[in-house]
Design an enzyme around this catalytic site. Structure first.
Site, mmCIF file in Angstrom:
data_model
loop_
_atom_site.group_PDB
_atom_site.id
_atom_site.type_symbol
_atom_site.label_atom_id
_atom_site.label_comp_id
_atom_site.label_asym_id
_atom_site.label_seq_id
_atom_site.Cartn_x
_atom_site.Cartn_y
_atom_site.Cartn_z
ATOM 1 N N HIS A 69 0.787 -1.273 -0.131
ATOM 2 C CA HIS A 69 -0.180 0.135 -0.103
ATOM 3 C C HIS A 69 0.849 1.199 -0.021
ATOM 4 O O HIS A 69 0.169 2.442 -0.251
ATOM 5 C CB HIS A 69 -0.865 0.115 1.115
ATOM 6 N N ASP A 93 4.427 -8.371 0.377
ATOM 7 C CA ASP A 93 5.026 -8.800 1.481
ATOM 8 C C ASP A 93 4.314 -10.278 2.382
ATOM 9 O O ASP A 93 4.933 -10.997 2.393
ATOM 10 C CB ASP A 93 5.705 -8.184 2.683
HETATM 11 O O1 LIG Z 1 -0.411 -3.020 5.413
HETATM 12 C C1 LIG Z 1 -0.228 -4.055 5.461
HETATM 13 C C2 LIG Z 1 -1.028 -5.396 5.173
HETATM 14 O O2 LIG Z 1 -2.080 -4.965 4.308
HETATM 15 C C3 LIG Z 1 1.066 -4.472 6.288
HETATM 16 O O3 LIG Z 1 1.142 -5.767 6.618
HETATM 17 C C4 LIG Z 1 2.216 -4.027 5.302
HETATM 18 O O4 LIG Z 1 2.497 -4.806 4.297
HETATM 19 C C5 LIG Z 1 3.509 -3.958 6.215
HETATM 20 O O5 LIG Z 1 4.214 -5.199 6.438
HETATM 21 P P1 LIG Z 1 5.358 -5.183 7.528
HETATM 22 O O6 LIG Z 1 6.180 -4.473 6.975
HETATM 23 O O7 LIG Z 1 4.822 -5.243 8.929
HETATM 24 O O8 LIG Z 1 5.892 -6.688 7.125
#
Ligand SMILES: O=C(CO)[C@@H](O)[C@H](O)COP(=O)(O)O
Ligand SMILES: Nc1ncnc2c1ncn2[C@@H]1O[C@H](COP(=O)(O)OP(=O)(O)O)[C@@H](O)[C@H]1O
Length: 489
Positions: free
Chosen positions: A78, A236
């Site tokens: 996002h 991720d």
């Molecule tokens: O916004 C979300 C999922 O929708 C988060 O899971 C981000 O993708 C960040 O992930 P991390 O840095 O915590 O792995």
């Protein structure tokens, strides 16, 4: 070997996976995102590229870069990376946990109609998604809005730096709020209704498809062979799922990184009827293999809560020593309960104004109680997600991954709070490993992720302690009451 790169929120991780699927080497360059105002979070994409190059230099100190055969990149979802027509970054990326766009979300939903929007995208619109950030820029930074030529995600930016190709994949496009998750394509209806320029949104690929080759100059700087293919890669959480063999409906993934997620693959293509059974604070996104989808609950401030605690109280101890103090305290933290809503919350509240609380402090409480209550509070928030996921999917087992997996205590607390057995991933670099596996699939080395993961997935089983489960069940009710009583909603 396959190279996986993960643009995490707290650091860039790079890994090498051999052709048997074993992790050969990993390295990380840590950083922190900016919080310029309450509820805002931003990061300069150029720092992600610098961190990638530094992490690769470390990785190849004792490994031969010429052995890399394909590259897969993944990263936080996002977070809007905006390029101008010259390919330059226009401004810092506004991240997934930024809450500034509550008004823009309401405006978009009012304009299109809430039910129609959900049918078009399979999701509601959260402030962290990409679309409301574009609308915010239009109003608040027209000089930046006017220069937009490309809108894509952190991993797409790294792919662009590696190959010069502007592209995105269906898993990251799913989190933009401008994407038709059912048909796996940009939603022209939303683009037209909001008078957005369709050319801003890059060509779409499935995660395993090759988008291009590493540019000559970049290959030379890193020491890679000429012409190494780069796949589209994945968001991720989708990549972490792949890295842990989670792509069929029997197995789910729980991650505690900066954010926290509970993710389950969905059995059938999610349709309108599926939506009626699904709480709107859950995300329904395309998964990283063609023709697959998943549902996900998200806790915005999970591992970041403990990191915040350490910074806020200027604690010098590393995570391990910090957690030792929590170990000395019994389950329930002596009645101290923490709500981790430090930057609002998505699941289950979808409330950008929710805030964190330490509830029930008394004179017996010491540092260890606070640390343990943070770990428990994050686990309660994941239980909130798990409860909603249980309504739509029957999952036999969950794998747990993310930085918090390094702590046995946190993993045990999570099993006790959820009341389910958890398989603890042997590696916490799940997304980077998943990206490398997708690269291996993209160049036809593997057909499915389990060909890569079955030999390396040595996972410890963490079984819940029943006595603790009972205690946590009671505390969870109190935890839920705190939000109900304090919420401004
Ligand atoms: O916004 C979300 C999922 O929708 C988060 O899971 C981000 O993708 C960040 O992930 P991390 O840095 O915590 O792995
Ligand atoms: N040794 C440790 N024990 C417990 N938790 C840890 C440890 N090291 C890191 N963490 C947690 O992991 C989080 C980072 O996880 P990570 O998966 O690397 O995040 P991201 O992918 O978002 O950068 C930190 O915020 C911290 O809470």
């Amino acid at each position: 070997m396959f190279l996986g790169i993960d643009i995490g929120s707290g650091g860039t991780k790079v890994i090498l996976l051999n052709k048997e699927g074993q992790l050969v080497e990993a390295s990380e360059i840590s950083y922190s995102f900016d919080v310029p105002k309450e509820g805002w979070s931003e990061h300069d994409p150029n720092e992600w590229w610098t961190a990638t190059l530094k992490a690769l230099t470390k990785l190849f100190e004792y490994n031969d870069p010429a052995k890399v055969e394909a590259i897969g990149v993944t990263g936080q979802m996002h977070s809007s990376v905006l390029l101008d027509s010259q390919g330059a970054v226009i401004r810092k990326a506004i991240l997934w946990n930024d809450q500034r766009t509550e008004v823009e979300c309401k405006e978009v939903l009012n304009h299109i109609g809430e039910d129609k929007y959900r049918t078009l995208t399979m999701n509601t619109l959260f402030p962290g998604f990409t679309l409301p950030k574009i609308m915010w820029l239009k109003k608040n930074e027209p000089e930046h809005y006017e220069r937009i030529s490309t809108v894509f995600m952190p991993k797409d930016f790294i792919n662009y730096k590696l190959t010069g190709v502007v592209a995105t994949d269906v898993t990251d496009a799913s989190g933009t709020g401008i994407f038709d998750v059912y048909n796996r394509e940009w939603n022209s209806n939303i683009i037209e209704e909001l008078e957005l320029n369709p050319e801003w949104f890059p060509p779409l690929y499935e995660s395993v498809e090759v988008i291009g080759k590493v540019k000559h100059a970049v290959a030379k700087a890193i020491g890679l062979k000429e012409g190494i293919p780069v796949i589209a890669g994945a968001a991720d959480n989708a990549a972490a799922a792949i890295g842990n063999g989670v792509f069929k409906e029997d197995k789910g993934l729980i991650s505690i990184g900066t954010s926290g997620v509970v993710l389950v693959p969905i059995k059938n293509r999610p349709d309108k009827e599926f939506l009626t059974k699904t709480n709107s604070s859950l995300h329904i996104f395309c998964h990283a293999l063609p023709n697959t989808w998943y549902a996900m609950g998200v806790t915005l401030t999970a591992g970041e809560s403990l990191k915040w605690f350490r910074h806020a109280f200027e604690i010098e101890d590393d995570f391990q020593s910090l957690i030792m103090k929590a170990k000395a305290v019994g389950p329930g933290s002596g009645g101290l309960i923490f709500t981790p809503y430090l930057s609002g919350e998505r699941t289950p509240h979808n409330d950008s104004n929710a805030r964190g609380v330490f509830y029930g402090m008394n004179l017996t409480h010491r540092k260890g109680h606070f640390i343990r209550s943070v770990m428990e509070g994050v686990s309660y928030s994941l239980k909130d997600c798990h409860e909603l996921i249980k309504n739509i999917a029957t999952v036999d087992s969950f794998v747990i991954t993310g930085g918090a997996v390094k702590s046995e205590l946190w993993s045990q607390i999570l099993a006790d709070v959820l009341g389910v057995s958890l398989k603890k991933s042997a590696q916490f670099e799940g997304p980077a490993i998943g990206a490398a596996i997708l690269a291996g699939i993209g160049v036809d080395h593997w057909k499915t992720p389990d060909e890569a993961t079955e030999k390396v997935m040595n996972k410890d089983l963490i079984t819940p302690n029943e006595e603790h489960c009972d205690l946590y069940e009671e505390s969870f009710t109190k935890y839920q009451d705190i939000y109900k009583k304090l919420s401004a909603k």
